[in-house]
Design a protein around this motif. Structure first.
Motif, short mmCIF file in Angstrom:
data_model
loop_
_atom_site.label_atom_id
_atom_site.label_comp_id
_atom_site.label_asym_id
_atom_site.label_seq_id
_atom_site.Cartn_x
_atom_site.Cartn_y
_atom_site.Cartn_z
N ARG A 129 82.48 42.95 35.72
CA ARG A 129 81.43 42.18 36.39
C ARG A 129 80.78 42.99 37.51
NH1 ARG A 129 84.16 37.97 38.95
NH2 ARG A 129 84.07 39.18 40.84
N GLU A 150 76.97 44.38 37.97
CA GLU A 150 76.22 43.94 39.14
C GLU A 150 75.64 45.12 39.91
OE1 GLU A 150 77.11 41.54 43.34
OE2 GLU A 150 78.68 41.68 41.83
N GLN A 200 73.16 43.79 34.12
CA GLN A 200 72.33 42.85 34.88
C GLN A 200 73.19 42.34 36.03
OE1 GLN A 200 69.07 42.11 33.97
NE2 GLN A 200 69.36 43.67 32.38
N LYS A 201 72.60 41.65 36.96
CA LYS A 201 73.37 41.09 38.08
C LYS A 201 74.46 40.12 37.60
CE LYS A 201 71.43 42.85 41.76
NZ LYS A 201 72.17 43.77 42.59
N ILE A 202 74.23 39.48 36.47
CA ILE A 202 75.19 38.49 35.96
C ILE A 202 76.23 39.08 35.02
CG2 ILE A 202 73.62 36.54 36.23
CD1 ILE A 202 73.10 36.80 33.16
#
Length: 185
Positions: free
Chosen positions: A125, A129, A152-154
């Motif tokens: 994660r 991020e 991606q940020k997610i």
């Protein structure tokens, strides 16, 4: 009655924690979600990392990069990672201390009994991020290999795997290298 002093008053705790972890003598350590953890891989763990490193090192040299296990800072968080392998441009490695995940071309983590969930969940994660373009998870516990891409940020939006050990996995551009995992089986 006097109360204990507030040691956090006016202190940037993220900066203080990262400053302190860089000054620990002896064992290498990393910070995972604010917890200082020693980095003490077993020989089997080191062998798995070596098998991957040997297969990519020729291409890493062609790309003008270096592969190693240098420090990665995640600014704005209480994380300071020491990946099993990170591929970074040589010009960034020279004279550099910690780099950022988005300055890497590839990050490889090899799981152990003590850190499998950290590598599978937290690091995956956080690397996404912070923009690490490719994250290769060599899961010695599940005996699989998975490539995560398109951060991606997610989280990562693309994955290739999990594939059982013994499978050949293609690392995409700029590597364009096949990683043979039969030595891990």
């Amino acid at each position: 009655m006097t109360s204990a002093p507030d040691y956090n008053q006016g202190i940037d705790t993220e900066r203080a924690l990262k400053f302190a972890v860089q000054r620990i003598r002896g064992d290498r350590v990393q910070i995972i979600e604010g917890i200082i953890e020693p980095v003490t891989p077993t020989w089997d763990h080191e062998l798995a990392a070596k098998l991957v490193r040997r297969q990519i090192e020729g291409r890493v040299d062609e790309l003008g990069c270096v592969e190693g296990s240098g420090n990665l800072d995640l600014p704005g968080s209480s994380n300071w990672f020491v990946p099993d392998i990170a591929v970074v441009p040589e010009n960034l490695a020279k004279g550099g201390s910690a780099l950022l995940p988005d300055q890497t071309l590839l990050i490889v983590e090899v799981t152990s009994e003590s850190n499998a969930e950290t590598d599978r969940v937290v690091k995956r994660r956080r690397y996404a991020e912070y923009g690490a373009p490719l994250y290769l998870l060599v899961d010695r516990i599940d005996r699989t290999i998975t490539l995560f891409s398109e951060p991606q940020k997610i989280g990562y939006t693309q994955l290739d795997g999990p594939h059982p050990f013994g499978t050949t996995l293609r690392l995409p551009h700029p590597f364009d290298v096949d990683v043979d995992t039969s030595g891990l089986a």
